[in-house]
Design a protein around this motif. Structure first.
Motif, PDB file in Angstrom:
ATOM      1  N   ALA A 252      71.411 -32.800-112.638  1.00  0.00           N
ATOM      2  CA  ALA A 252      70.568 -33.525-113.588  1.00  0.00           C
ATOM      3  C   ALA A 252      69.750 -34.600-112.877  1.00  0.00           C
ATOM      4  CB  ALA A 252      71.421 -34.148-114.686  1.00  0.00           C
ATOM      5  N   SER A 253      70.282 -35.163-111.802  1.00  0.00           N
ATOM      6  CA  SER A 253      69.521 -36.167-111.057  1.00  0.00           C
ATOM      7  C   SER A 253      68.452 -35.532-110.173  1.00  0.00           C
ATOM      8  CB  SER A 253      70.457 -37.029-110.210  1.00  0.00           C
ATOM      9  OG  SER A 253      71.072 -36.235-109.208  1.00  0.00           O
ATOM     10  N   LEU A 254      68.554 -34.222-109.904  1.00  0.00           N
ATOM     11  CA  LEU A 254      67.543 -33.538-109.093  1.00  0.00           C
ATOM     12  C   LEU A 254      66.293 -33.192-109.894  1.00  0.00           C
ATOM     13  CD1 LEU A 254      69.692 -31.068-106.977  1.00  0.00           C
ATOM     14  CD2 LEU A 254      68.548 -33.132-106.185  1.00  0.00           C
ATOM     15  N   VAL A 255      66.420 -33.017-111.196  1.00  0.00           N
ATOM     16  CA  VAL A 255      65.290 -32.583-112.028  1.00  0.00           C
ATOM     17  C   VAL A 255      64.117 -33.565-111.946  1.00  0.00           C
ATOM     18  CG1 VAL A 255      64.560 -32.062-114.383  1.00  0.00           C
ATOM     19  CG2 VAL A 255      66.723 -31.177-113.525  1.00  0.00           C
ATOM     20  N   PRO A 256      64.312 -34.893-112.112  1.00  0.00           N
ATOM     21  CA  PRO A 256      63.159 -35.797-111.983  1.00  0.00           C
ATOM     22  C   PRO A 256      62.577 -35.810-110.568  1.00  0.00           C
ATOM     23  CG  PRO A 256      65.083 -36.980-112.825  1.00  0.00           C
ATOM     24  CD  PRO A 256      65.503 -35.596-112.549  1.00  0.00           C
ATOM     25  N   LEU A 257      63.428 -35.577-109.551  1.00  0.00           N
ATOM     26  CA  LEU A 257      62.939 -35.546-108.175  1.00  0.00           C
ATOM     27  C   LEU A 257      62.023 -34.347-107.948  1.00  0.00           C
ATOM     28  CD1 LEU A 257      66.229 -36.459-106.295  1.00  0.00           C
ATOM     29  CD2 LEU A 257      64.278 -37.938-106.735  1.00  0.00           C
ATOM     30  N   ILE A 258      62.356 -33.227-108.570  1.00  0.00           N
ATOM     31  CA  ILE A 258      61.531 -32.035-108.441  1.00  0.00           C
ATOM     32  C   ILE A 258      60.189 -32.253-109.133  1.00  0.00           C
ATOM     33  CG2 ILE A 258      61.324 -29.608-109.111  1.00  0.00           C
ATOM     34  CD1 ILE A 258      64.390 -29.441-108.838  1.00  0.00           C
ATOM     35  N   ARG A 259      60.226 -32.818-110.329  1.00  0.00           N
ATOM     36  CA  ARG A 259      58.996 -33.025-111.098  1.00  0.00           C
ATOM     37  C   ARG A 259      58.056 -34.019-110.430  1.00  0.00           C
ATOM     38  NH1 ARG A 259      61.895 -33.106-116.927  1.00  0.00           N
ATOM     39  NH2 ARG A 259      62.090 -30.848-117.148  1.00  0.00           N
ATOM     40  N   SER A 260      58.600 -35.095-109.877  1.00  0.00           N
ATOM     41  CA  SER A 260      57.752 -36.124-109.256  1.00  0.00           C
ATOM     42  C   SER A 260      57.494 -35.861-107.780  1.00  0.00           C
ATOM     43  CB  SER A 260      58.404 -37.498-109.420  1.00  0.00           C
ATOM     44  OG  SER A 260      59.614 -37.549-108.691  1.00  0.00           O
ATOM     45  N   LYS A 261      58.162 -34.860-107.194  1.00  0.00           N
ATOM     46  CA  LYS A 261      58.030 -34.522-105.767  1.00  0.00           C
ATOM     47  C   LYS A 261      58.337 -35.731-104.891  1.00  0.00           C
ATOM     48  CE  LYS A 261      54.927 -30.762-106.651  1.00  0.00           C
ATOM     49  NZ  LYS A 261      53.683 -30.072-106.338  1.00  0.00           N
ATOM     50  N   THR A 262      59.351 -36.490-105.281  1.00  0.00           N
ATOM     51  CA  THR A 262      59.779 -37.673-104.540  1.00  0.00           C
ATOM     52  C   THR A 262      60.560 -37.252-103.300  1.00  0.00           C
ATOM     53  OG1 THR A 262      59.986 -38.863-106.627  1.00  0.00           O
ATOM     54  CG2 THR A 262      61.085 -39.823-104.717  1.00  0.00           C
ATOM     55  N   PRO A 263      60.189 -37.761-102.116  1.00  0.00           N
ATOM     56  CA  PRO A 263      60.971 -37.426-100.919  1.00  0.00           C
ATOM     57  C   PRO A 263      62.326 -38.127-100.928  1.00  0.00           C
ATOM     58  CG  PRO A 263      59.150 -38.884-100.369  1.00  0.00           C
ATOM     59  CD  PRO A 263      59.017 -38.550-101.819  1.00  0.00           C
ATOM     60  N   ILE A 264      63.340 -37.414-100.467  1.00  0.00           N
ATOM     61  CA  ILE A 264      64.702 -37.946-100.411  1.00  0.00           C
ATOM     62  C   ILE A 264      65.263 -37.730 -99.008  1.00  0.00           C
ATOM     63  CG2 ILE A 264      65.152 -37.529-102.848  1.00  0.00           C
ATOM     64  CD1 ILE A 264      66.777 -35.058-101.992  1.00  0.00           C
ATOM     65  N   ASN A 265      66.426 -38.298 -98.745  1.00  0.00           N
ATOM     66  CA  ASN A 265      67.136 -38.094 -97.492  1.00  0.00           C
ATOM     67  C   ASN A 265      68.438 -37.364 -97.802  1.00  0.00           C
ATOM     68  OD1 ASN A 265      65.151 -39.588 -96.148  1.00  0.00           O
ATOM     69  ND2 ASN A 265      66.227 -41.498 -96.571  1.00  0.00           N
TER      70      ASN A 265
ATOM     71  N   ILE B 269      76.354 -30.292 -97.978  1.00  0.00           N
ATOM     72  CA  ILE B 269      75.735 -31.608 -98.144  1.00  0.00           C
ATOM     73  C   ILE B 269      76.814 -32.655 -98.361  1.00  0.00           C
ATOM     74  CG2 ILE B 269      74.209 -33.002 -99.588  1.00  0.00           C
ATOM     75  CD1 ILE B 269      72.663 -30.454-100.219  1.00  0.00           C
ATOM     76  N   ALA B 270      76.749 -33.732 -97.554  1.00  0.00           N
ATOM     77  CA  ALA B 270      77.683 -34.842 -97.721  1.00  0.00           C
ATOM     78  C   ALA B 270      77.120 -35.877 -98.685  1.00  0.00           C
ATOM     79  CB  ALA B 270      77.980 -35.491 -96.378  1.00  0.00           C
ATOM     80  N   ARG B 271      75.823 -36.244 -98.512  1.00  0.00           N
ATOM     81  CA  ARG B 271      75.205 -37.259 -99.370  1.00  0.00           C
ATOM     82  C   ARG B 271      73.749 -36.932 -99.604  1.00  0.00           C
ATOM     83  NH1 ARG B 271      76.126 -43.123 -96.978  1.00  0.00           N
ATOM     84  NH2 ARG B 271      74.196 -42.448 -96.067  1.00  0.00           N
ATOM     85  N   ILE B 272      73.263 -37.334-100.765  1.00  0.00           N
ATOM     86  CA  ILE B 272      71.848 -37.287-101.079  1.00  0.00           C
ATOM     87  C   ILE B 272      71.412 -38.708-101.373  1.00  0.00           C
ATOM     88  CG2 ILE B 272      70.093 -36.459-102.701  1.00  0.00           C
ATOM     89  CD1 ILE B 272      71.789 -33.989-103.139  1.00  0.00           C
ATOM     90  N   ILE B 273      70.455 -39.197-100.583  1.00  0.00           N
ATOM     91  CA  ILE B 273      70.009 -40.581-100.718  1.00  0.00           C
ATOM     92  C   ILE B 273      68.627 -40.565-101.353  1.00  0.00           C
ATOM     93  CG2 ILE B 273      69.500 -42.715 -99.492  1.00  0.00           C
ATOM     94  CD1 ILE B 273      71.313 -41.527 -97.205  1.00  0.00           C
TER      95      ILE B 273
END
Length: 105
Positions: free
Chosen positions: A45-58, A96-100
């Motif tokens: 559920a936290s990935l959905v807004p990241l996909i829509r906004s194309k926000t880069p993550i670590n 995956i250990a962490r998603i920042i």
């Protein structure tokens, strides 16, 4: 031939006729049909807004490798599809250990 003995045919295919006097008790207790979609887990559920906004993550992998400035493009039950260094890759969630993520998403 008498027409009153013939069954009445309906031309509507989308409706279902139900005689309320003949409905059995098990038909009234059926839950509403849920689609084929499964319930998203918290990390999904936290990935959905990241996909829509194309926000880069670590992403930090279990082996210690760090993937910086990764754009998530999709996911399923077992993997996450990302764009990293101009390539599209699939990463297993179990690796995956962490998603920042940035503070404001």
């Amino acid at each position: 031939m008498k027409s009153e003995n013939r069954p009445v045919l309906s031309a509507s295919f989308n409706t279902r006729r139900v005689d309320l006097g003949k409905v059995s008790s098990h038909e009234t207790k059926k839950p509403a049909k849920q689609g084929n979609r499964r319930q998203l887990e918290q990390h999904e559920a936290s990935l959905v807004p990241l996909i829509r906004s194309k926000t880069p993550i670590n992403i930090v992998m279990i082996g210690g490798e760090r993937l910086d400035e990764v754009c998530v493009i999709g996911f399923d039950r077992y993997s996450i599809a990302i764009e990293y260094d101009g390539f599209r890759e699939t990463v297993f969630k179990s690796a995956i250990a962490r998603i920042i993520t940035p503070a404001e998403v």
